[in-house]
Every structure is written in structure tokens, then in C-alpha cells.
Design an enzyme around this catalytic site. Structure first.
Site, mmCIF file in Angstrom:
data_model
loop_
_atom_site.group_PDB
_atom_site.id
_atom_site.type_symbol
_atom_site.label_atom_id
_atom_site.label_comp_id
_atom_site.label_asym_id
_atom_site.label_seq_id
_atom_site.Cartn_x
_atom_site.Cartn_y
_atom_site.Cartn_z
ATOM 1 N NE ARG A 99 -58.158 72.248 -41.057
ATOM 2 C CZ ARG A 99 -57.779 73.276 -40.311
ATOM 3 N NH1 ARG A 99 -56.558 73.344 -39.828
ATOM 4 N NH2 ARG A 99 -58.619 74.251 -40.032
ATOM 5 C CD GLU A 140 -59.883 78.387 -42.948
ATOM 6 O OE1 GLU A 140 -59.405 79.238 -43.712
ATOM 7 O OE2 GLU A 140 -60.887 78.585 -42.259
ATOM 8 C CE1 TYR A 197 -63.831 76.532 -48.701
ATOM 9 C CE2 TYR A 197 -64.320 74.195 -48.564
ATOM 10 C CZ TYR A 197 -64.720 75.519 -48.473
ATOM 11 O OH TYR A 197 -66.025 75.805 -48.153
ATOM 12 C CG ASP A 237 -61.720 79.672 -46.298
ATOM 13 O OD1 ASP A 237 -62.879 79.529 -45.876
ATOM 14 O OD2 ASP A 237 -60.736 79.809 -45.550
ATOM 15 C CB CYS A 252 -73.311 76.617 -45.957
ATOM 16 S SG CYS A 252 -71.589 76.727 -45.607
ATOM 17 C CD1 TRP A 286 -62.770 77.752 -39.381
ATOM 18 C CD2 TRP A 286 -64.355 77.308 -40.884
ATOM 19 N NE1 TRP A 286 -62.877 78.832 -40.223
ATOM 20 C CE2 TRP A 286 -63.841 78.586 -41.165
ATOM 21 C CE3 TRP A 286 -65.369 76.798 -41.712
ATOM 22 C CZ2 TRP A 286 -64.299 79.366 -42.215
ATOM 23 C CZ3 TRP A 286 -65.822 77.577 -42.755
ATOM 24 C CH2 TRP A 286 -65.280 78.839 -43.000
ATOM 25 C CE LYS A 325 -61.228 70.728 -39.424
ATOM 26 N NZ LYS A 325 -61.947 71.980 -39.194
HETATM 27 C C1 BEZ Z 1 -61.048 73.591 -42.209
HETATM 28 O O1 BEZ Z 1 -60.398 72.579 -42.409
HETATM 29 O O2 BEZ Z 1 -61.225 74.018 -41.066
HETATM 30 C C2 BEZ Z 1 -61.598 74.317 -43.368
HETATM 31 C C3 BEZ Z 1 -61.441 73.796 -44.625
HETATM 32 C C4 BEZ Z 1 -61.952 74.482 -45.692
HETATM 33 C C5 BEZ Z 1 -62.624 75.668 -45.494
HETATM 34 C C6 BEZ Z 1 -62.762 76.191 -44.236
HETATM 35 C C7 BEZ Z 1 -62.253 75.514 -43.160
#
Ligand code: BEZ
Length: 387
Positions: free
Chosen positions: A52, A100, A256, A274, A319, A352, A355
Site C-alpha cells: 500500500r 497501521e 485485514y 490484526d 507468524c 511492517w 512492502k
Molecule cells: C500493513 O499494510 O502494514 C499491514 C496490513 C495488514 C496487517 C498489518 C499491517
């Protein structure tokens, strides 16, 4: 005994990305991993993650945007699709903020950075996506650049780069048992009763950070979230983006999820709370089982609010996510000045971060080779403790 320009400790996605970047900069690299490469024992367990670009902090959105060219470069090395750009849907209580971020704050940042998004109200969300019974006062947005990361394929692509680079040696199943950083600039890493010499060190141990820092007489405070997730069988032909729902109470109601993918349990869709099952300080405290309580909340959410899914949890998994316990989004810093050669030893450990994987590889490589990076990492400084 071979000398290396850079030794990387930790062969998870970020260690692999750092080694791949270092190889590209003609460094002689040794990457040491205590387990197998692409294992299920830490923060990279499971097969998918969310991509994202929206964040409540401008510097995080900027970093996410800056990671895109690095994903594109990595994509060129593999036939697997690394990010399926299905978009990212955030909805729920607009004023609420969580680990988040939060919907309103993220919309402000997107406005400021001219990131396109489509604002949505509760009933619109139900008409566009397979959710139901969404409270009228919920709102949110859809951002088209988000997506789902094939996290195993990402690691496979990075590992393949390292395996084919003549200047990278890879050691799996090799726990580090000692590190000495000497006054003369040499760093000696002992693993499997062998000594490896280097002048520069990249440390990416995830949840196992304190096992490595102890060799420098240091530790850091981290919270390791044990998290559960599950897949739900599709009963209708539904289409989902990646999504996140922000609701109160936050310790039972944040969820999520993902679209269906062909690389993990086709015919099923992954939904996860989450919410940490437990917060631990060391991976040895980990439980092998997903929490029945978290999965119970998850099933209730799926039953009450999702269309086209059988609400029985299947293919459950856990996890470990390593997070700072002072709300920093990522933890990335040189070792403190009290350590010899501290400006040649860089640590990435938590957040996190899926990404950002290929960009973090570049940042770590820049920092260890040149001492600086053009990317803004000023918010990720680490508070070290002597131990
Ligand atoms: C994130 O986009 O950082 C995220 C998405 C789902 C769970 C935790 C973090």
C-alpha cells in the site's frame, strides 16, 4: 580464510535484498542464515503481504512510493508476479488510528502527496465489495496502487539473484556464535566453528535481534507479535482487493484480508485479525499453535460481514512480527558509537516492512558502503541498551 567486503547476518527477505544490492555494487558478500532460506520461523512466514502507499505519516507514504521502482526492477528478474495490483481498501471508523495508521490521517497525506484515491461511505463499500452489515457511519477509501505481494516469490527472486552472483557466498543452517569488532577495523564473525573476516556488517535478524546484539554487549526493547491467520472457502465468485477494517474495540475488532491468489490455497481467501495472540520478547517464547481466541474473532467477522465465504477457518498459520515498543514504524540504524567500527555496522530489525523489501536492501547497501542514503530514515533510529 576468505575475507569479505560485507557480511550480512540474517537471510530473510531484507538480508537477501541487501545481499542482492551489495552484489550489484561489486562487493564480496557472505550471507549467513541460521535456518534455511525462505523459512517459516520469523517475520516472513506465510505467503502473502499487503502493498500500500497510504500512510498516516507523510515520510512513510514517500518511502512506499520510492519502493515502487525497486519492485519494478526486481519484477524484471522473475516470471512470477510479485505484486498483484488489486488495490487497497481501508474502511471503518474514520477517526480511529491503529498500528497501521488511520483513515482520515492517511487521506490527508494522500491529498498532500497527490496520491489518487476514491473516498467511500459505508453503503458504497457494500455495493462495490463483498462486505455486508457495514455500519452507516463507517467510511473509507479505495487506493488503486495497493496490492498483494507474493512474498515467497519475492524471496525466491532475491535468493536467485544471490545464488547466481559470483561475488555472494550463502550459508544456510549456520547460527552465528560470536562477533568481535576490533579496534583495527576488522570484524570477526564466528559461525559453525569457522571465523569469517569483514570490515562491514549488515545485521537483519528480525525477531532474533537480541541473539546477535548480545555479542556487542547490547540489546533493544522489542515487542514480538505472535499473529494468527486463516483461509476461508469461497462459496460465491467474489472479487476482493487487499483490505483493512478499523473498528473499536481495537483489541478484538481490527481485521485485514486479501483477494484469492493462485499461489496459496486457490478457491480460498485469507482473512486475519490484526491483533497479537500474545506479545513476547523473544522467539523462544513462541507458541506453535494459532490462538483459538483470535481465530474466533476472525470467524465472527467473516460470518457477520463478509459475503461469499464459508466462515470456518482452514489452513491456519502463525507468524512473528517484530515491532518497536515505542511506535516507530521501522527500526534501522547504525550500532551506537560505543561499538568499534559502529559506522560500518548497520542493523535493520523490525516493522511492517514487506512492502519496502527491495528498497530496504538498497538503503542497507548504501549505508554500509557509503555511510549515507538519500532516503529519509531519520524516524527509525534505535534506542540501544547496554547489557
Ligand atoms: C500493513 O499494510 O502494514 C499491514 C496490513 C495488514 C496487517 C498489518 C499491517
Amino acid at each position: 580464510m576468505k575475507d569479505y567486503d560485507v557480511l550480512v547476518i540474517g537471510g530473510g527477505p531484507i538480508g537477501l535484498a541487501a545481499a542482492a544490492e551489495l552484489a550489484n555494487s561489486n562487493q564480496q558478500v557472505l550471507l549467513i542464515e541460521q535456518f534455511d532460506f525462505i523459512n517459516q520461523k520469523g517475520s516472513s512466514a506465510g505467503s502473502s503481504r499487503q502493498f500500500r502507499v497510504q500512510y498516516a505519516q507523510k515520510y512513510m507514504s514517500e518511502l512506499a512510493l520510492e519502493s515502487i521502482p525497486f519492485w519494478e526492477k526486481l519484477q524484471k528478474t522473475t516470471e512470477d508476479v510479485l505484486i498483484d495490483q488489486v488495490g487497497s481498501l481501508w474502511f471503518g471508523d474514520p477517526a480511529l488510528s491503529s498500528q497501521e495508521g488511520g483513515i482520515e490521517a492517511a487521506m490527508e497525506v494522500m491529498e498532500e502527496l497527490h496520491i489518487p484515491y476514491q473516498p467511500l461511505q459505508g453503503k458504497e463499500i457494500e455495493s462495490l465489495f463483498p462486505f455486508t452489515n457495514i455500519p452507516e457511519d463507517y467510511s473509507g477509501f479505495f487506493q488503486k496502487d495497493g496490492g498483494i505481494i507474493d512474498f515467497k516469490a519475492t524471496q525466491k527472486a532475491l535468493l536467485a539473484i544471490c545464488q547466481s552472483a559470483v561475488n555472494v557466498d550463502l550459508l544456510a543452517q549456520t547460527p552465528v556464535t560470536n562477533i568481535q569488532s576490533l579496534e583495527n577495523g576488522a570484524i570477526v564473525v564466528t559461525a559453525n566453528r569457522q571465523e569469517y573476516y569483514t570490515s562491514k556488517l549488515v545485521i537483519c535478524p528480525g525477531a532474533y535481534v537480541n541473539d546477535i546484539l548480545k555479542h556487542f554487549g547490547l540489546s533493544i526493547n522489542i515487542d514480538i507479535w505472535e499473529m494468527s491467520s486463516a483461509y476461508y472457502r469461497k462459496t460465491e465468485d467474489i472479487k476482493l482487493p487487499t483490505w483493512f477494517v478499523f473498528q473499536k474495540p481495537q483489541d478484538t475488532s481490527l481485521f485485514y484480508g486479501f483477494p484469492e491468489v493462485d499461489w496459496a490455497h486457490p478457491g480460498y481467501i485469507r482473512v486475519a485479525p490484526d491483533i497479537p495472540d500474545r506479545i513476547i520478547q523473544d522467539p523462544s517464547q513462541r507458541s506453535p499453535y494459532p490462538s483459538k481466541k483470535s481465530l474466533g474473532f476472525n470467524e465472527t467477522w467473516v460470518k457477520d460481514h463478509m459475503v461469499g465465504l464459508d466462515p470456518s477457518s482452514e489452513f491456519t498459520a502463525t507468524c512473528l512480527i517484530t515491532l518497536s515498543n515505542n511506535s516507530k514504524e521501522l527500526l534501522l540504524d547504525f550500532l551506537p558509537d560505543s561499538v568499534n567500527n559502529s559506522k560500518n555496522i548497520i542493523l535493520y530489525t523490525g516493522g511492517w516492512a514487506a512492502k519496502f523489501v527491495p528498497l530496504l536492501g538498497k538503503i542497507l547497501s548504501d549505508l554500509v558502503i557509503k555511510g549515507t542514503t538519500p532516503y529519509n530514515i531519520s524516524n527509525f533510529k534505535i534506542d540501544y541498551k547496554n547489557c
